[in-house]
Write an enzyme that holds these catalytic residues in place. Structure first.
Site, mmCIF file in Angstrom:
data_model
loop_
_atom_site.group_PDB
_atom_site.id
_atom_site.type_symbol
_atom_site.label_atom_id
_atom_site.label_comp_id
_atom_site.label_asym_id
_atom_site.label_seq_id
_atom_site.Cartn_x
_atom_site.Cartn_y
_atom_site.Cartn_z
ATOM 1 C CG ASP A 154 15.110 -0.198 0.855
ATOM 2 O OD1 ASP A 154 15.717 0.287 1.840
ATOM 3 O OD2 ASP A 154 13.956 -0.640 0.926
ATOM 4 C CB THR A 166 -0.887 0.048 1.258
ATOM 5 O OG1 THR A 166 -0.029 0.161 2.402
ATOM 6 C CG2 THR A 166 -1.738 -1.205 1.401
#
Ligand code: PRP
Ligand code: URA
Length: 209
Positions: A200, A108
């Site tokens: 990341d 999400t």
């Protein structure tokens, strides 16, 4: 109204380019994040107040500017923001350090809190909020909401790379804070990663996958 400052400095640009390189290993990545944070901190702390104090040199006594002792808190957004703390502490060694633990859900992209601890009297402090990446803006908006809910009134957010989407979202949600950005990249991809970005940041700082 807060301001947005894009740090336009060749040293910062060069070091961010090295950070992006997929061949930059954990050790060098950490060192670069720390160096960039110190260079960015130099700009972010430009408006710290000073006051005159008497200083006696070997030649004469005079009135000279010294930091006015404004209370500071460095509050990294975990995990990746931790990589920026030492660079900032090298500028202001006596600053207190808080932590805001949020991770981004992989599906999400919503932020989830897991650990928050702030120094005492946060309502009287200038909070410097470092996180290398501003992607959707969800984590930064959450962290600023949290600081404000604890009474913090003076907040400076610092990131090394921002996506245009995240920068707009943060400005819209918190128009009163100052934002310092090393570089604004092109866009987010369909996984909400910054393009070209550096991947990341947390994984690259801590050597995880
Ligand atoms: C990264 C980064 C920011 C966040 C940015 O953290 O350090 O906190 O993502 O994304 P957003 O702007 O879309 O919220 P992550 O959630 O990967 O956690 P980590 O630092 O523990 O790796
Ligand atoms: N978090 C990161 O570490 N990198 C991105 O590109 C987006 C979010």
């Amino acid at each position: 109204m807060g301001t947005v400052m894009i740090i336009d400095h060749p040293l910062v640009k060069h070091k961010i380019s090295l950070l992006r390189d997929e061949n930059t290993g954990t050790r060098d990545f950490r060192i670069l994040v720390e160096e960039i944070s110190m260079l960015m901190g130099y700009e972010a702390l430009r408006d710290l107040p000073t006051e005159l104090a008497t200083v006696k040199s070997p030649v004469a006594e005079s009135s000279q500017p010294m930091l006015a002792g404004k209370k500071l808190a460095i509050v990294p957004i975990l995990r990746a923001g931790l990589g920026m703390v030492n660079g900032l502490l090298s500028l202001v060694p006596s600053a207190k350090v808080g932590h805001i633990g949020v991770y981004r859900d992989e599906e999400t992209h919503e932020p989830h809190e897991y650990f928050c601890k702030l120094p005492d009297n946060i309502d009287e402090r200038l909070a410097i909020l470092p996180d290398p990446m501003l992607a959707t803006g969800g984590s930064a908006i959450y962290a600023v909401d949290f600081l404000k809910s604890k009474g913090c009134k003076a907040i400076k957010f610092m990131c090394i790379i921002a996506a245009p989407e995240g920068l707009e979202a943060l400005k819209k949600a918190h128009p009163d804070i100052d934002i310092y950005v090393g570089c604004v990249d092109e866009k987010l991809n369909d996984k909400a990663y910054i393009v070209p970005g550096l991947g990341d940041a947390g994984d690259r700082i801590f050597g995880t996958k």
